[in-house]
Structures are given as C-alpha cells and as structure tokens.
Scaffold this motif. Structure first.
Motif, PDB file in Angstrom:
ATOM      1  N   PRO A 420     -11.837  54.621  36.278  1.00 27.61           N
ATOM      2  CA  PRO A 420     -12.007  54.201  37.678  1.00 27.61           C
ATOM      3  C   PRO A 420     -12.533  52.773  37.781  1.00 27.61           C
ATOM      4  N   GLU A 421     -12.402  52.221  38.963  1.00 25.17           N
ATOM      5  CA  GLU A 421     -12.815  50.840  39.187  1.00 25.17           C
ATOM      6  C   GLU A 421     -14.287  50.616  38.885  1.00 25.17           C
ATOM      7  N   ARG A 422     -15.126  51.589  39.200  1.00 25.17           N
ATOM      8  CA  ARG A 422     -16.564  51.403  38.967  1.00 25.17           C
ATOM      9  C   ARG A 422     -16.866  51.198  37.483  1.00 25.17           C
ATOM     10  N   ARG A 423     -16.067  51.802  36.605  1.00 23.26           N
ATOM     11  CA  ARG A 423     -16.251  51.585  35.167  1.00 23.26           C
ATOM     12  C   ARG A 423     -15.748  50.209  34.755  1.00 23.26           C
ATOM     13  N   LEU A 424     -14.611  49.800  35.311  1.00 19.64           N
ATOM     14  CA  LEU A 424     -14.067  48.482  34.970  1.00 19.64           C
ATOM     15  C   LEU A 424     -15.024  47.370  35.381  1.00 19.64           C
ATOM     16  N   TYR A 425     -15.588  47.475  36.594  1.00 13.41           N
ATOM     17  CA  TYR A 425     -16.495  46.433  37.086  1.00 13.41           C
ATOM     18  C   TYR A 425     -17.898  46.569  36.502  1.00 13.41           C
ATOM     19  N   GLY A 426     -18.307  47.778  36.180  1.00 12.33           N
ATOM     20  CA  GLY A 426     -19.653  48.001  35.663  1.00 12.33           C
ATOM     21  C   GLY A 426     -19.720  47.962  34.158  1.00 12.33           C
ATOM     22  N   GLU A 427     -19.211  48.993  33.513  1.00 16.93           N
ATOM     23  CA  GLU A 427     -19.301  49.122  32.053  1.00 16.93           C
ATOM     24  C   GLU A 427     -18.507  48.054  31.319  1.00 16.93           C
ATOM     25  N   TYR A 428     -17.293  47.739  31.809  1.00 19.62           N
ATOM     26  CA  TYR A 428     -16.426  46.783  31.109  1.00 19.62           C
ATOM     27  C   TYR A 428     -16.667  45.337  31.548  1.00 19.62           C
ATOM     28  N   GLY A 429     -17.336  45.124  32.659  1.00 21.03           N
ATOM     29  CA  GLY A 429     -17.698  43.769  33.099  1.00 21.03           C
ATOM     30  C   GLY A 429     -16.580  42.961  33.704  1.00 21.03           C
ATOM     31  N   LEU A 430     -15.559  43.622  34.279  1.00 21.78           N
ATOM     32  CA  LEU A 430     -14.475  42.890  34.934  1.00 21.78           C
ATOM     33  C   LEU A 430     -15.023  42.098  36.122  1.00 21.78           C
ATOM     34  N   VAL A 431     -14.629  40.835  36.230  1.00 18.85           N
ATOM     35  CA  VAL A 431     -15.059  39.997  37.346  1.00 18.85           C
ATOM     36  C   VAL A 431     -14.358  40.463  38.623  1.00 18.85           C
ATOM     37  N   ASN A 432     -15.130  40.695  39.656  1.00 16.94           N
ATOM     38  CA  ASN A 432     -14.601  41.144  40.943  1.00 16.94           C
ATOM     39  C   ASN A 432     -14.430  39.932  41.854  1.00 16.94           C
ATOM     40  N   LEU A 433     -13.196  39.660  42.237  1.00 16.04           N
ATOM     41  CA  LEU A 433     -12.936  38.503  43.102  1.00 16.04           C
ATOM     42  C   LEU A 433     -13.713  38.583  44.411  1.00 16.04           C
ATOM     43  N   ILE A 434     -13.801  39.770  44.991  1.00 21.67           N
ATOM     44  CA  ILE A 434     -14.505  39.930  46.264  1.00 21.67           C
ATOM     45  C   ILE A 434     -15.967  39.508  46.139  1.00 21.67           C
ATOM     46  N   ALA A 435     -16.588  39.816  44.998  1.00 21.77           N
ATOM     47  CA  ALA A 435     -18.004  39.492  44.804  1.00 21.77           C
ATOM     48  C   ALA A 435     -18.247  38.000  44.693  1.00 21.77           C
ATOM     49  N   LEU A 436     -17.181  37.202  44.509  1.00 19.57           N
ATOM     50  CA  LEU A 436     -17.339  35.754  44.392  1.00 19.57           C
ATOM     51  C   LEU A 436     -17.407  35.057  45.752  1.00 19.57           C
ATOM     52  N   ILE A 437     -17.064  35.762  46.829  1.00 17.11           N
ATOM     53  CA  ILE A 437     -17.099  35.156  48.161  1.00 17.11           C
ATOM     54  C   ILE A 437     -18.553  35.038  48.616  1.00 17.11           C
ATOM     55  N   PRO A 438     -19.054  33.817  48.824  1.00 18.51           N
ATOM     56  CA  PRO A 438     -20.491  33.626  49.128  1.00 18.51           C
ATOM     57  C   PRO A 438     -20.965  34.394  50.350  1.00 18.51           C
ATOM     58  N   SER A 439     -20.151  34.455  51.400  1.00 16.97           N
ATOM     59  CA  SER A 439     -20.591  35.114  52.638  1.00 16.97           C
ATOM     60  C   SER A 439     -20.751  36.618  52.469  1.00 16.97           C
ATOM     61  N   LEU A 440     -20.126  37.194  51.420  1.00 19.48           N
ATOM     62  CA  LEU A 440     -20.217  38.635  51.192  1.00 19.48           C
ATOM     63  C   LEU A 440     -21.214  38.973  50.101  1.00 19.48           C
ATOM     64  N   ASN A 441     -21.683  37.966  49.373  1.00 18.58           N
ATOM     65  CA  ASN A 441     -22.602  38.202  48.269  1.00 18.58           C
ATOM     66  C   ASN A 441     -23.702  37.168  48.319  1.00 18.58           C
ATOM     67  N   PRO A 442     -24.892  37.499  48.830  1.00 22.62           N
ATOM     68  CA  PRO A 442     -25.987  36.524  48.964  1.00 22.62           C
ATOM     69  C   PRO A 442     -26.361  35.831  47.664  1.00 22.62           C
ATOM     70  N   ARG A 443     -26.099  36.485  46.531  1.00 24.02           N
ATOM     71  CA  ARG A 443     -26.481  35.885  45.242  1.00 24.02           C
ATOM     72  C   ARG A 443     -25.594  34.724  44.861  1.00 24.02           C
ATOM     73  N   THR A 444     -24.445  34.558  45.523  1.00 24.07           N
ATOM     74  CA  THR A 444     -23.529  33.470  45.197  1.00 24.07           C
ATOM     75  C   THR A 444     -23.563  32.328  46.207  1.00 24.07           C
ATOM     76  N   THR A 445     -24.558  32.309  47.063  1.00 23.09           N
ATOM     77  CA  THR A 445     -24.602  31.270  48.101  1.00 23.09           C
ATOM     78  C   THR A 445     -24.773  29.874  47.531  1.00 23.09           C
ATOM     79  N   SER A 446     -25.244  29.746  46.319  1.00 21.21           N
ATOM     80  CA  SER A 446     -25.446  28.423  45.719  1.00 21.21           C
ATOM     81  C   SER A 446     -24.203  27.910  45.023  1.00 21.21           C
ATOM     82  N   LEU A 447     -23.101  28.670  45.022  1.00 24.71           N
ATOM     83  CA  LEU A 447     -21.889  28.242  44.339  1.00 24.71           C
ATOM     84  C   LEU A 447     -21.295  27.017  45.007  1.00 24.71           C
TER      85      LEU A 447
END
Length: 447
Positions: A420-447
């Motif tokens: 499942p996707e949760r394993r790919l993004y969690g255990e396998y460390g696949l980069v999630n494109l959605i998580a790179l959008i600053p407005s949706l992820n406060p931790r990326t606001t400095s990008l």
C-alpha cells in the motif's frame, strides 16, 4: 551662438565637444566609463592554486570525457602530473586544446530533432575552468540587471519573479522570442572584440581564440569551427553573457522590460504597439551582434493566451472557478495569473520515471525508489509553488502504479493490497510530490 570662457573671452559653441550620453558603439557597453583594462591575467590563470580549484570544480560537476577517452577517474589517477603539465604549457604558451566531441542530444518533446553538445576533454575542461575563475569576476560586474543565467546569486526563480511582478503591474503583452542556433552561430571576431573591452592580455585572448577554433569530432571526422562556441564547454556560458550584454543594456536604455536567462529572453509590454517596437529594436541590435531571431518561434502574445518561459506556462485565467470565493483558502480569484509546468516538462519528467520503472528492470523496489527519489524531489521542488496541486496528485498516483507494475510485472495487479501507499511513503521512503507543496506542508515553507 557664443559662449563665454572662464577668462571672459567669447568662444564658439562649435568648438565644444558634445556630451556623450551613451556609448557610440555596442562594444563600448562592456566598458562604458573607459575603466582601465586588465593587462596581466594569464599568470593568474596558470597559478597552481587556481588549477587545483578548477580541478575540484570539474570533479564536482562530473560529466563524460572527451575524444581522448579519459574520464574523471583516469585523470585523477595522474592528477599531479596532469596539473603540472597544464601549468607548464600555459606558462610557456604551448597549450593547444583538443577538438571537442560532438554528441547529438534529443530535444524533449521534439521527435527527430537534436541539440549539438560539444564535450571537451577533462584536461581542456580544467583549463577552461581556470580561465573562468579569473574572467568571471571581471565581467560579472558589468553584466546587466536583466541577465539571470549562469550568474552567482541569480536563478531561474529570480527571473520568473521579475516577470511575474511586471505582469501584475498591468503589462500584459509579451515578446516571446527565441534565438536561432545561438551557441552554434556566435561570431568569434565580435565576441573577442567584446572581451577585449575589459581584458587586454593578448595571451588570454589567444587562448580564448584557440578554444573557439579547436574544432570538433563528429562520426569520426574532424570538423572546423569557424563560428559558434561549444554548448557544453565550461567557459561558453560566460561568453554567451558577454556577447549579449550589449543587447541587454541597449534594450533597457530604450526603456523596455527585458528579462534574459542565457539565450532565452522575453520583453513585457503595456500594449501591442510597444511590443512590436520592442521586437523591431531587438532585431536591429542582435543583427549588429551577429545573432538572428528564430522567426518560427518568436511571437507577440497577450498574457490571456499564455507564454512559456524557463519550463513554465504563464497565463491569465479565463475559466470561472468551481468553488465560491468564500471557500477558497488560497486567495485565488477568477482572472488571476497562474503558472503551470509546460507540457514538455511534464512529459520529460514522466519519460524519466517510465525509463527507470520498466517491468523488466532487474532491480528491487527499495533500490528503484532510491533511484527515482532525486528525480521526483528535484522536479517537484522546481514546480512546487506553481498551480500544481491537481497535477501533483495525478503524478503521485501514477508513480505508485508504476512501482506496483514493476514489482508485480503487470499493470493490473493487487499492489494496493500487498504494498500500500503508506508503506511506499513510510517504510520505503518514496518522495511524495504533494508533500513538497509549501502551502500544504508547513515544514516546507522555507523551500
């Protein structure tokens, strides 16, 4: 008409020298105030410390070897010997560059069309980097504010930000221009004349001329290079900025809102008439520099129809928004400007992922994710602040399906059940494109 001198004597105004408000020749834009030129430079180029710094930069950039078949590892194995040899040849004026190896690189999204890339040998690349280390500080101070390409502290995002601000000020007509075979058509004589406005060291000018006329090897045949500068040479980006600086300055002197990144440039205008005048002025200036516009790719366009620049499609929205204004938290309104990755950029990204996730690829899922993560992260970071939420969601789902298909060797499978996707993004460390959008992820606001 008479004027009075300091001594009280009348003198004719005909004997007065007119004030020069701008350079008479385009070449003088490289030294408009008549500052003292750099006379002794070659000794600073062949200085051993400079050669060592040049080698470190070439090593970091990696890249393939040239016609001698010597790659980075082979050169490094005899590093001391090679640097000492280069130091001696530059000092004794016996250095002679080898021809570059020409490779045809397919143009993304243009089947059957190629871009000629000239690859110097590692030895010649170190020499060019040593020259660049000394020439760049001399010329960067005279480059125009409209130029963003290949300059320290300036990026594509800076160029796009300038264009965006000018559009938001109500300037909605764009001269979207393209230069015809710029790197392959550079006039050597004009280029060296411009370099000579700041550098008068004859040996350095001779080195540059040797590099420009070293020739190339294509399909086993040696060809002369009577014009052009190799696209792929270390010093070529600097030379392109030197050649086009008179264009930058003259266009800006005329009051046009020019933005240039290497050979890619556009002018933002208030009206179609101003855009037509800007295009005509640009043609006149470029002809003097020996550069021509690509008629088929140069156009005047209104922002509501959109234009492409540095991988983005910029356009003013025309469709009504599906949500009520009160429900849109991002502040977007109908008729606003928006930026979107151009179709060729999306296709190129998918081609890169597709090539690495073939079902026959003999690689584990973990290793495959480690291979594609830098591609996803780099492409995502470049476009993450554009209008891409829907696009990123679609691509993220597509990437997951590609991984399932490679893992289970068929497109239709039950990967969602076993991986499942949760394993790919969690255990396998696949980069999630959605998580790179600053407005949706406060931790990326400095990008």
């Amino acid at each position: 008409m008479k004027s009075v001198s300091k001594d009280g004597d009348e003198e004719s105004s005909l004997s007065e020298k007119p004030e020069r408000r701008r350079p008479r020749r385009l070449a003088e834009w490289l030294n408009p105030t008549g500052e003292r030129k750099v006379h002794s430079l070659v000794d600073k180029i062949y200085k051993r410390k400079n050669l060592e710094m040049a080698w470190e930069k070439v090593k970091r950039n990696r890249g393939a070897g040239g016609i001698d078949g010597e790659d980075i590892a082979v050169f490094e194995a005899r590093l001391e010997e090679q640097l000492e040899r280069l130091h001696g040849e530059l000092r004794d004026d016996t250095y002679a560059p080898q021809p570059v190896m020409r490779q045809l690189i397919p143009k993304a999204g243009q089947p059957g069309k190629h871009r000629a890339l000239g690859i110097p040998t590692i030895y010649d690349r170190v020499c060019q980097q040593a020259m660049l280390n000394r020439l760049e500080p001399i010329f960067d101070v005279v480059f125009d504010e409209a130029s963003f390409g290949y300059r320290k502290g300036r990026s594509t995002k800076d160029a796009l930000r300038k264009v965006w601000c000018e559009l938001e000020q109500g300037n909605e007509w764009v001269v979207d221009a393209d230069l015809r075979d710029f790197f392959g058509s550079v006039d050597h004589k004009k280029l060296l004349t411009l370099v000579n406005q700041r550098v008068s060291d004859g040996r350095v000018l001779g080195l540059l001329e040797q590099i420009l006329q070293a020739g190339c090897v294509a399909e086993g045949k040696r060809l002369a290079t009577e014009q052009g500068t190799p696209q792929g040479g270390v010093v070529s980006p600097l030379l392109s900025n030197i050649l086009l600086t008179p264009f930058d300055r003259e266009m800006r002197r005329k009051g046009y809102r020019l933005t240039r990144y290497a050979d890619d440039w556009l002018v933002i205008c208030k009206s179609r008439r101003e855009a037509q005048a800007a295009l005509a002025a640009a043609q006149r200036i470029l002809v003097q520099l020996g550069v021509t516009l690509h008629a088929g790719k140069t156009r005047i366009v209104h922002v509501r129809h959109g234009f492409e620049f540095l991988g983005y499609k910029v356009k003013r929205g025309s469709r009504p928004l599906k949500l009520a204004a009160s429900k849109i938290r991002s502040g977007v309104r109908g008729g606003d400007l928006y930026a979107y990755p151009r179709a060729k950029s999306i296709q190129h990204f998918k081609d890169q992922i597709r090539a690495r996730t073939r079902r026959k690829a003999p690689v584990s899922t973990r290793a495959l994710i480690d291979e594609i993560n830098p591609i996803i992260r780099g492409w995502g970071h470049y476009y993450c602040k554009a209008h891409v939420r829907k696009l990123f969601a679609q691509l993220a789902r597509w990437i997951v399906r590609r991984l399932w298909s490679q893992r289970y060797k068929r497109w239709r499978n039950c990967g969602w059940r076993y991986l499942p996707e949760r394993r790919l993004y969690g255990e396998y460390g696949l980069v999630n494109l959605i998580a790179l959008i600053p407005s949706l992820n406060p931790r990326t606001t400095s990008l």
